[in-house]
Write a protein that holds these residues in place. Sequence first.
Motif, PDB file in Angstrom:
ATOM      1  N   HIS A  30       0.834  -1.201   0.000  1.00  0.00           N
ATOM      2  CA  HIS A  30       0.000   0.000   0.000  1.00  0.00           C
ATOM      3  C   HIS A  30       0.869   1.252   0.000  1.00  0.00           C
ATOM      4  N   LEU A  43      -3.674   3.608   0.053  1.00  0.00           N
ATOM      5  CA  LEU A  43      -4.320   3.082  -1.150  1.00  0.00           C
ATOM      6  C   LEU A  43      -3.563   1.824  -1.554  1.00  0.00           C
ATOM      7  N   GLY A  47      -4.178  -0.321  -7.285  1.00  0.00           N
ATOM      8  CA  GLY A  47      -5.096   0.671  -7.842  1.00  0.00           C
ATOM      9  C   GLY A  47      -4.419   1.953  -8.287  1.00  0.00           C
ATOM     10  N   ILE A  48      -3.096   2.022  -8.094  1.00  0.00           N
ATOM     11  CA  ILE A  48      -2.364   3.244  -8.410  1.00  0.00           C
ATOM     12  C   ILE A  48      -1.669   3.105  -9.755  1.00  0.00           C
ATOM     13  N   ILE A 107      -4.872   7.489  -9.906  1.00  0.00           N
ATOM     14  CA  ILE A 107      -5.576   6.213  -9.742  1.00  0.00           C
ATOM     15  C   ILE A 107      -6.329   5.925 -11.031  1.00  0.00           C
ATOM     16  N   GLN A 147     -12.568   1.479   3.018  1.00  0.00           N
ATOM     17  CA  GLN A 147     -12.724   0.023   3.094  1.00  0.00           C
ATOM     18  C   GLN A 147     -12.508  -0.466   4.517  1.00  0.00           C
ATOM     19  N   LEU A 162      -7.938   2.994   5.001  1.00  0.00           N
ATOM     20  CA  LEU A 162      -7.780   2.442   3.662  1.00  0.00           C
ATOM     21  C   LEU A 162      -8.883   2.966   2.761  1.00  0.00           C
ATOM     22  N   LEU A 163      -8.465   3.639   1.676  1.00  0.00           N
ATOM     23  CA  LEU A 163      -9.424   4.195   0.720  1.00  0.00           C
ATOM     24  C   LEU A 163      -9.759   3.190  -0.372  1.00  0.00           C
ATOM     25  N   ASP A 164     -10.969   3.321  -0.912  1.00  0.00           N
ATOM     26  CA  ASP A 164     -11.432   2.512  -2.028  1.00  0.00           C
ATOM     27  C   ASP A 164     -11.321   3.374  -3.286  1.00  0.00           C
ATOM     28  N   HIS A 165     -10.292   3.148  -4.102  1.00  0.00           N
ATOM     29  CA  HIS A 165     -10.056   3.997  -5.267  1.00  0.00           C
ATOM     30  C   HIS A 165     -11.186   3.913  -6.295  1.00  0.00           C
TER      31      HIS A 165
END
Length: 176
Positions: A30, A43, A47-48, A107, A147, A162-165
Amino acid sequence: MVGNSDFLTGIGQNGTPEFQELESPEGELHLRFYVPSGNEFALPATGIKEVISQSPDMITAIPNASPLLLGTLNIRGRVIWVSDLGQFLGDVTMLNTDRQEINIIAIEDQDTMLGLAIDRIVGMDWLDAEQLQMPTNVPDSMAPFLQGEWLLDEESGQFLRLLDHVAILRSARWAA
């Protein structure tokens, strides 16, 4: 490969070479970072698309666009929107754009790319999803994009969220 001297840590008591044990990290990779309010987020690396530092004058402001958007940025011929992530998540502290470079996390999901302007990057870290907890005490404006969270310090109540992209990319807030 096993006989490669780069992995030798020394000679054992019986005169045979000792090899270094390579630990395999637990969890998933992450990116950890801060938004201007001081909140720390992560993140998933999957997803990046990329992380860049860009001069603020390279971001072109677009009139009548959503106030969450700083403007557009040309990355190798591809024009992407750049957003102040803290503002998007409901923080009142705006990103300071009066500096030499702004950190931007690009993202992507299904050919849609968005740049998230942040305050500073902590780095990459292996985080165990099994230790992820349901978010507690988060603003309603942030909750749909989380998330979960990891408790970093129980005494100070410091969390890594924790982000949900995908939820960020598909948000209806961009139309406002």
